[in-house]
Design an enzyme around this catalytic site. Structure first.
Site, PDB file in Angstrom:
ATOM      1  N   HIS A  89       0.506  -0.138  -9.740  1.00 25.16           N
ATOM      2  CA  HIS A  89      -0.570  -0.787  -8.753  1.00 25.16           C
ATOM      3  C   HIS A  89      -0.917  -2.166  -9.641  1.00 25.16           C
ATOM      4  CE1 HIS A  89      -2.959  -0.751  -5.004  1.00 25.16           C
ATOM      5  NE2 HIS A  89      -2.911  -2.242  -5.232  1.00 25.16           N
ATOM      6  N   GLU A 132      -2.092   7.649  -5.125  1.00 20.50           N
ATOM      7  CA  GLU A 132      -3.268   6.927  -5.342  1.00 20.50           C
ATOM      8  C   GLU A 132      -4.404   7.379  -4.509  1.00 20.50           C
ATOM      9  OE1 GLU A 132      -2.864   2.505  -5.770  1.00 20.50           O
ATOM     10  OE2 GLU A 132      -0.620   2.961  -5.723  1.00 20.50           O
ATOM     11  N   ARG A 148       1.052  -1.106   0.139  1.00 20.94           N
ATOM     12  CA  ARG A 148      -0.022   0.053  -0.064  1.00 20.94           C
ATOM     13  C   ARG A 148       0.828   1.187  -0.049  1.00 20.94           C
ATOM     14  NH1 ARG A 148      -3.366  -2.950  -1.399  1.00 20.94           N
ATOM     15  NH2 ARG A 148      -5.676  -3.155  -0.690  1.00 20.94           N
TER      16      ARG A 148
END
Length: 328
Positions: free
Chosen positions: A290, A267, A238
């Site tokens: 991603h 993001e 993440r």
């Protein structure tokens, strides 16, 4: 007259025929979003999404935020299945309050993310991007990188993906350090250490932890300064785990050997897009969008698991393997 098939909105990319057939075999119909093949469902405007959700009892979703407002506006929507892992894009409290079921496709992309992690480690150590840039400029001098064999690799987290990475690293004769709250006795070839120790000793630090208040900016300026000179940081987990501004500063100062980044803070925070762009442009950074869990095989597994989650939830059946229910 038989009842009409139950409408399941599909906003993920590349939802394949096998998963659509599974839905059809269980009295459901896959309703496509109409997005271009290269678009994410996070790009769907609220008004367009609301129209798509009319009459849907299930929703197989990718990157789109699932808010309480969306759920409240569509009382027929009973189950939301994320084709992926993590509930951070879903208002779980809101879903519970409204009596909705939220699932994830656990394990669908584990091999893909683990493979991608190893690919990034190797690419940064062997300086493949720098070599490609040089050759494209007609400079054929050898760019000398470093072996993975014999290195010390630190894994922050030992969930399903962390374990898959550890097994792959074992084949490279690396020394694997792990910082985790839950050591696993089935991994006797790793050494469990505190995070500070892992950061100080590792030639490569790879992140496999969930994002939450306790882990946000887990790798910040202090942790980056404590890493070995020329160590490599890899993040396929993440974006918020890393302070991207601090990482860019460390790379610009020559304090790290490079980074492999599949996720960025931008993001979640568009204001940080210039930082992400600066990182991705560096020759010592291998960047992907991603994409680590998006192999063809992983997407197919995730599609089918998501379809199975939806059918089980609608029919009141036990969840099949891979279907994890939030709060269940």
């Amino acid at each position: 007259m038989s009842p009409a098939p139950r409408r399941i909105l599909i906003t993920t990319r590349l939802f394949d025929d096998a998963a659509a057939r599974y839905l059809a075999e269980h009295d459901c119909v896959a309703v496509p979003s109409g997005l271009p093949a290269d678009a994410l469902d996070s790009d769907i405007p609220d008004a367009a999404l609301s129209a798509l959700l009319e009459g849907a009892v299930g929703w197989i979703v990718g990157q789109r935020a699932v808010t309480r407002e969306i759920l409240a506006a569509h009382p027929d929507l009973k189950v939301i299945a994320r084709r992926g892992v993590g509930y951070d894009r879903v208002d779980i409290a809101g879903a519970r309050a409204l009596g909705r079921i939220v699932t994830i496709a656990a394990g669908a992309n584990d091999p893909a993310v683990a493979d991608h992690t190893l690919a990034m480690i190797l690419a940064v150590l062997r300086r493949l991007k720098e070599s490609a840039i040089a050759i494209a400029a007609d400079d054929w001098r050898v760019v000398s990188g470093f072996d993975l064999t014999g290195k010390t690799v630190g894994l922050v987290g030992l969930g399903r993906i962390g374990k898959a990475v550890a097994r792959r690293l074992h084949g490279f004769d690396t020394k694997v350090l792990v910082a985790t709250r839950t050591p696993d006795p089935d991994f006797p070839f790793v050494e469990y250490v505190p995070l500070d120790d892992l950061i100080a000793r590792s030639d490569v630090v790879s992140l496999h932890a969930p994002l939450g208040p306790e882990t946000r900016h887990l790798i910040g300026a202090a942790a980056l300064a404590a890493m070995k000179p020329h160590a490599v940081l890899v993040n396929t987990s993440r974006g918020g785990l890393v302070d991207d501004r601090a990482l860019l500063a460390a790379l610009e100062a020559g304090r790290l050997g490079g980074a492999g980044l599949d996720v960025f803070e931008a993001e979640a925070d568009p204001a940080l897009k210039p930082v992400a762009a600066a990182l991705a442009a560096r020759p010592d950074v291998v960047a992907t969008a991603h994409a680590s869990g998006s192999s063809g095989e992983a997407l197919a597994r995730g599609n089918l698991i998501s379809a199975q989650c939806v059918v089980a939830a609608l029919d009141g059946l036990a969840m099949p393997p891979g279907c994890l229910v939030a709060g269940g």
